[in-house]
Each structure stands twice: as C-alpha cells, then as structure tokens.
Design a protein around this motif. Structure first.
Motif, PDB file in Angstrom:
ATOM      1  N   ILE A 195       0.774  -1.020  -0.034  1.00  0.00           N
ATOM      2  CA  ILE A 195      -0.025   0.117  -0.225  1.00  0.00           C
ATOM      3  C   ILE A 195       1.010   1.163  -0.029  1.00  0.00           C
ATOM      4  O   ILE A 195       2.043   1.192   0.363  1.00  0.00           O
ATOM      5  N   THR A 196       0.332   2.404  -0.546  1.00  0.00           N
ATOM      6  CA  THR A 196       1.115   3.626  -0.511  1.00  0.00           C
ATOM      7  C   THR A 196       1.283   4.275   0.747  1.00  0.00           C
ATOM      8  O   THR A 196       0.474   3.876   1.627  1.00  0.00           O
ATOM      9  N   GLU A 197       2.293   5.113   0.786  1.00  0.00           N
ATOM     10  CA  GLU A 197       2.601   6.022   1.960  1.00  0.00           C
ATOM     11  C   GLU A 197       1.400   6.750   2.147  1.00  0.00           C
ATOM     12  O   GLU A 197       0.978   7.027   3.454  1.00  0.00           O
ATOM     13  N   HIS A 198       0.674   7.121   1.287  1.00  0.00           N
ATOM     14  CA  HIS A 198      -0.718   7.996   1.269  1.00  0.00           C
ATOM     15  C   HIS A 198      -1.620   7.273   2.202  1.00  0.00           C
ATOM     16  O   HIS A 198      -2.151   7.701   3.219  1.00  0.00           O
ATOM     17  N   ALA A 199      -1.864   5.930   1.856  1.00  0.00           N
ATOM     18  CA  ALA A 199      -2.792   5.211   2.321  1.00  0.00           C
ATOM     19  C   ALA A 199      -2.114   4.790   3.687  1.00  0.00           C
ATOM     20  O   ALA A 199      -3.200   4.594   4.766  1.00  0.00           O
ATOM     21  N   ALA A 200      -0.934   4.369   3.992  1.00  0.00           N
ATOM     22  CA  ALA A 200      -0.709   4.060   5.249  1.00  0.00           C
ATOM     23  C   ALA A 200      -0.972   5.464   6.223  1.00  0.00           C
ATOM     24  O   ALA A 200      -1.199   5.129   7.685  1.00  0.00           O
ATOM     25  N   ASN A 201      -0.341   6.450   5.676  1.00  0.00           N
ATOM     26  CA  ASN A 201      -0.605   7.899   6.652  1.00  0.00           C
ATOM     27  C   ASN A 201      -2.267   7.973   6.950  1.00  0.00           C
ATOM     28  O   ASN A 201      -2.512   8.333   7.960  1.00  0.00           O
ATOM     29  N   ALA A 202      -3.203   7.752   5.865  1.00  0.00           N
ATOM     30  CA  ALA A 202      -4.378   8.032   6.277  1.00  0.00           C
ATOM     31  C   ALA A 202      -4.967   7.080   7.213  1.00  0.00           C
ATOM     32  O   ALA A 202      -5.818   7.136   7.934  1.00  0.00           O
ATOM     33  N   LEU A 203      -4.429   5.642   7.266  1.00  0.00           N
ATOM     34  CA  LEU A 203      -4.706   4.411   8.195  1.00  0.00           C
ATOM     35  C   LEU A 203      -4.463   4.966   9.634  1.00  0.00           C
ATOM     36  O   LEU A 203      -5.220   4.612  10.392  1.00  0.00           O
ATOM     37  N   GLY A 204      -3.421   5.573   9.778  1.00  0.00           N
ATOM     38  CA  GLY A 204      -2.813   5.475  11.163  1.00  0.00           C
ATOM     39  C   GLY A 204      -1.794   4.205  11.351  1.00  0.00           C
ATOM     40  O   GLY A 204      -1.585   3.639  10.520  1.00  0.00           O
ATOM     41  N   ASP A 205      -1.583   4.177  12.776  1.00  0.00           N
ATOM     42  CA  ASP A 205      -0.585   2.761  12.943  1.00  0.00           C
ATOM     43  C   ASP A 205      -1.544   1.603  12.885  1.00  0.00           C
ATOM     44  O   ASP A 205      -2.377   1.153  13.419  1.00  0.00           O
ATOM     45  N   VAL A 206      -0.874   0.838  11.722  1.00  0.00           N
ATOM     46  CA  VAL A 206      -1.182  -0.430  11.435  1.00  0.00           C
ATOM     47  C   VAL A 206      -0.880  -1.374  12.423  1.00  0.00           C
ATOM     48  O   VAL A 206       0.012  -1.461  13.072  1.00  0.00           O
ATOM     49  N   VAL A 207      -2.049  -2.168  13.116  1.00  0.00           N
ATOM     50  CA  VAL A 207      -1.919  -2.889  14.150  1.00  0.00           C
ATOM     51  C   VAL A 207      -2.268  -4.423  13.688  1.00  0.00           C
ATOM     52  O   VAL A 207      -1.668  -5.440  14.458  1.00  0.00           O
ATOM     53  N   TYR A 208      -2.596  -4.738  12.723  1.00  0.00           N
ATOM     54  CA  TYR A 208      -3.020  -6.174  12.238  1.00  0.00           C
ATOM     55  C   TYR A 208      -3.320  -6.050  10.684  1.00  0.00           C
ATOM     56  O   TYR A 208      -3.645  -5.127  10.023  1.00  0.00           O
ATOM     57  N   VAL A 209      -2.615  -7.362  10.062  1.00  0.00           N
ATOM     58  CA  VAL A 209      -2.707  -7.240   8.684  1.00  0.00           C
ATOM     59  C   VAL A 209      -3.126  -8.885   8.384  1.00  0.00           C
ATOM     60  O   VAL A 209      -2.615  -9.915   8.913  1.00  0.00           O
ATOM     61  N   GLN A 210      -4.194  -8.809   7.406  1.00  0.00           N
ATOM     62  CA  GLN A 210      -4.623 -10.215   7.076  1.00  0.00           C
ATOM     63  C   GLN A 210      -4.320 -10.125   5.345  1.00  0.00           C
ATOM     64  O   GLN A 210      -4.893  -9.310   4.765  1.00  0.00           O
ATOM     65  N   LEU A 211      -3.498 -11.119   5.114  1.00  0.00           N
ATOM     66  CA  LEU A 211      -2.957 -11.031   3.794  1.00  0.00           C
ATOM     67  C   LEU A 211      -3.714 -12.517   3.067  1.00  0.00           C
ATOM     68  O   LEU A 211      -4.045 -13.469   3.750  1.00  0.00           O
ATOM     69  N   PRO A 212      -3.546 -12.301   1.716  1.00  0.00           N
ATOM     70  CA  PRO A 212      -4.067 -13.804   1.069  1.00  0.00           C
ATOM     71  C   PRO A 212      -3.075 -14.677   1.335  1.00  0.00           C
ATOM     72  O   PRO A 212      -1.923 -14.470   1.368  1.00  0.00           O
ATOM     73  N   GLU A 213      -3.468 -16.069   1.327  1.00  0.00           N
ATOM     74  CA  GLU A 213      -2.571 -17.337   1.542  1.00  0.00           C
ATOM     75  C   GLU A 213      -1.798 -17.526   0.126  1.00  0.00           C
ATOM     76  O   GLU A 213      -2.338 -17.256  -0.864  1.00  0.00           O
ATOM     77  N   LEU A 214      -0.652 -18.300   0.416  1.00  0.00           N
ATOM     78  CA  LEU A 214       0.437 -18.614  -0.665  1.00  0.00           C
ATOM     79  C   LEU A 214      -0.737 -19.417  -1.513  1.00  0.00           C
ATOM     80  O   LEU A 214      -1.301 -20.517  -1.024  1.00  0.00           O
ATOM     81  N   GLY A 215      -0.720 -19.325  -2.765  1.00  0.00           N
ATOM     82  CA  GLY A 215      -1.280 -20.082  -3.817  1.00  0.00           C
ATOM     83  C   GLY A 215      -2.612 -19.506  -4.002  1.00  0.00           C
ATOM     84  O   GLY A 215      -3.589 -20.110  -4.843  1.00  0.00           O
ATOM     85  N   ASP A 216      -3.193 -18.619  -3.300  1.00  0.00           N
ATOM     86  CA  ASP A 216      -4.403 -18.097  -3.456  1.00  0.00           C
ATOM     87  C   ASP A 216      -4.413 -17.236  -4.977  1.00  0.00           C
ATOM     88  O   ASP A 216      -3.359 -16.888  -5.145  1.00  0.00           O
ATOM     89  N   THR A 217      -5.699 -17.361  -5.568  1.00  0.00           N
ATOM     90  CA  THR A 217      -5.730 -16.371  -6.831  1.00  0.00           C
ATOM     91  C   THR A 217      -6.412 -15.119  -6.288  1.00  0.00           C
ATOM     92  O   THR A 217      -7.387 -15.225  -5.930  1.00  0.00           O
TER      93      THR A 217
END
Length: 124
Positions: A28-50
């Motif tokens: 994600i961009t710096e702009h988005a990171a700044n708008a979000l504030g302090d990120v405390v949790y990240v859920q990402l797609p799984e390996l092999g997901d489409t």
C-alpha cells in the motif's frame, strides 16, 4: 510524499512493482498508510490463492479503522510478507520497502494503473 517512479499505482492506493520473471510485489502507498494511522493487524491472502484485480484480498486494521486490501492485478500469490504479519508497523514505517504485502504471478494487469505522477495528482 514521494512515490517511487518505477512503481505503478491503483486508485485503491496499492502499488505494484515491475514484474520479474512474471512476479510483481504489492504493497500500500505511503498516502494510504498515513491515512490509516498506526497499522496493528494485517490479513493477507494465502500462498497459492488467486487474486483478482480490483477485488478484496485481505484487510488492514489500524488504531483508526479497518480497511480492505485490494489486489491491483489478477494472478496467483507466490509469497506473503511474514515480517509485516508479525510487525504490522512496517506498513507505516517502510511502505515501499520492508512493508510490502505479497507477491503475485501476474496473469492480467489492468490498463488503468497509474504512473507515480498520475497517482500523486490523484491522491492530492
């Protein structure tokens, strides 16, 4: 805010690296990171997901809000950044370096991705 020129950007505020052997990195961009504030949790797609361009593939939770993560391209996830899962603050401190989110073998890239200058204008 300085958006790296070699990357391309989505209107959902994700960035995409140039493909190396058909695989691109997504974050994600710096702009988005700044708008979000302090990120405390990240859920990402799984390996092999489409993943599909423009569709939700994960979630970012901050002290301010929860935001969906959208894939800027269609393809298969080849790697996820476990460092950012273990330390979500990397999204804020290094969005274009250590805070990348996942890598994808690109099957299809939409034509509407923006250059760095176009994204800077869009985000302002």
């Amino acid at each position: 805010m300085s958006n790296p020129q070699q990357l391309r950007y989505s209107k959902e505020h994700e960035w995409l690296s140039a493909a190396e052997d058909g695989v691109s990195t997504v974050g994600i961009t710096e702009h988005a990171a700044n708008a979000l504030g302090d990120v405390v949790y990240v859920q990402l797609p799984e390996l092999g997901d489409t993943v599909t361009a423009g569709e939700t593939c994960g979630e970012l939770e901050s002290t301010k809000s929860v935001s969906d993560l959208y894939s800027p391209v269609s393809g298969e996830v080849t790697e996820v950044n476990d460092d950012v899962v273990n330390d979500p603050s990397l999204v804020n401190t290094a969005p274009f370096e250590g805070g990348w989110l996942f890598k994808v073998r690109v099957a299809e890239e939409p034509a509407d991705l923006l250059s760095a200058d176009e994204y800077t204008e869009f985000a302002s």
